[in-house]
Structure formats: structure tokens, C-alpha cells
Design a protein around this motif. Sequence first.
Motif, PDB file in Angstrom:
ATOM      1  N   THR A   2      -5.494  -3.757   5.651  1.00 15.99           N
ATOM      2  CA  THR A   2      -5.361  -4.800   5.163  1.00 15.99           C
ATOM      3  C   THR A   2      -4.594  -6.294   5.971  1.00 15.99           C
ATOM      4  N   LEU A  28      -7.427  -0.078  -5.282  1.00 17.46           N
ATOM      5  CA  LEU A  28      -7.287  -0.959  -3.733  1.00 17.46           C
ATOM      6  C   LEU A  28      -8.457  -2.174  -3.724  1.00 17.46           C
ATOM      7  N   LEU A  44       0.697  -1.421  -0.095  1.00 18.39           N
ATOM      8  CA  LEU A  44      -0.177   0.274  -0.239  1.00 18.39           C
ATOM      9  C   LEU A  44       0.878   1.525   0.246  1.00 18.39           C
ATOM     10  N   TYR A  61      -7.884  -4.939  -0.702  1.00 18.97           N
ATOM     11  CA  TYR A  61      -7.807  -4.472   0.183  1.00 18.97           C
ATOM     12  C   TYR A  61      -8.833  -3.946   0.577  1.00 18.97           C
TER      13      TYR A  61
END
Length: 279
Positions: A115, A81, A26, A86
Motif C-alpha cells: 500500500t 488492485l 484494501l 496497489y
Amino acid sequence: MDSRQADAYLRRIGAQRPPKPTSRALHELHLRHLRTVPFENLSIHLGDEIVLEEGRLLDKLIGRGRGGFCYELNGAFGALLAALGYEVELLAARVYGDEGRLGIPYDHLALRVGTVEGDTWLADVGFGAHSHHPLSCTDRAEQADPGGVFRVADAGPDAAGVRGGGSAGAGDLDVVRDGTPRYRLETRPRALGDCVAGAWWHSTSPLSHFTRSLVCSRLTEDGGRITLSGRELKTTAADGTCGARELETDEEVLTAYRERFGIELDRVPTVRNRTPSPK
């Protein structure tokens, strides 16, 4: 976002697909995004419609190689993401402005990202000069970052006294940079469509700084920043030293957009709203 679109997005920011949605990955994605996808408000002054729908955002950032402002950048980055595994929530914020007053509801959009390790991060690739890396959502101590010293603080019910900011809701957070509150973050998850009114206001109101100025800016590889504001091209080094020059011709401006930001334009954008803001 499907796998093909995610791969195209990763190519745009020069990143590899992470094998797992980790905190380390990330941080890398966040930094690469800031270096490659500019924070810009050119659509407002080119007369282009800003549509907060995933497909339209991906077409703008990937298909046309453009950037955008907070709703667009964080909206698209959040979709990427999520496609990478995520846990992503969209959070609304109000930005601290003159005299510490808070802006309109849905003034800003940021991301809360979970995460695989169980960490929770505040990711924000749509605030211009801000943190280079995600900030911990749970750590209330100071967080050192190349962009400054940040703190994610509980706003609390008495936060009306913070620089004249206005009352805080339950669970609201103040994001502070170098001792100055930057924005107040709501912790209730939102949908991208909730931000349509805020995006419309910032795109049309004579009170919005976006309608009164042109900006195109990104982080540089050395941790500095390059910004084109109208015809002024400004470079800021990581140590804070600045240099600026005025671009004299339209061709110079278009070349700067293309070579410095990867943006191909067929005409130079000009500020459409020259109405001064009220005192």
C-alpha cells in the motif's frame, strides 16, 4: 485492466474507487469482494472451460456475474488492485489436507499487496471460509479477525514436522487459523499462467475435492456465510449457529443461485465425477 473495466468491477462489488491505494481501502475492497463474489466451482460441473487469462476472468466475474475458485478470484482481484495503484504479487501455496499433508504445487493462489503507507498485506478472497480482512505479512503475532484468530508464521527449514506437512523452502510461510495450519505460502512472486497446471488438476482429477462436490458460497452482511452445496442450502450465522434445508426442485435451485448469489444459470449443475477418493 483498463479504467472502464476497473469501474465495472467496483460496481460489481459495490465499492467506490479509492483516491489512494491505502490499507483502509484494501480492507474495504477485500470485505466487499467476499460478500458479493461467490467462491464456486460450478464451471467444473457445467463443462465450462476455465482459462486463467485476465480478459476471460473479467468476462466471467463482471460480464456474467459469476464467481470462481482461488485462481480465478484472486487472479481477478489482483488485477483490480493493480489497476487501483496497489503493488500486487501473486503467491503460490499448498493447502494442508487430511492428516496435515500438503497438497500439490500451485494448489492455491493468494496475493501479497503493498500500500501507499508501506504496509504489506496477504489478501485472499479465494479460500472459502477464511479471514474477512487482509492479514499483515510482516506481523508474526496472532491477528484477530471476524473469521478467526490467524497467524502468519515462518515455516523454517524444519517445518517438515508441522503435521506431517513436508519440507519448507526458504522464506515459506504457514498461514494458521485458530491454531491449525491452513496453507503453506511461497514468497517468490509468480505469474497467473504458472497456476494453469494446478487449475487443470483441480478441475479434472478424481482426487480433487472440487470434482467430487458442488459448492457456491459467500460471506453475508452480518459476518455469517451462505452456501449452496448441490441441493442443500446452508446458512451459518456469525455466532456459528447453522440452519440447512434441502431444495426439492430444479426451479428452487436455480432461484437460489439467482437470488442468493446473483448467478443466472439455464440448468442445474450436477456433480460430474462421482468416483470416490482413495483411502
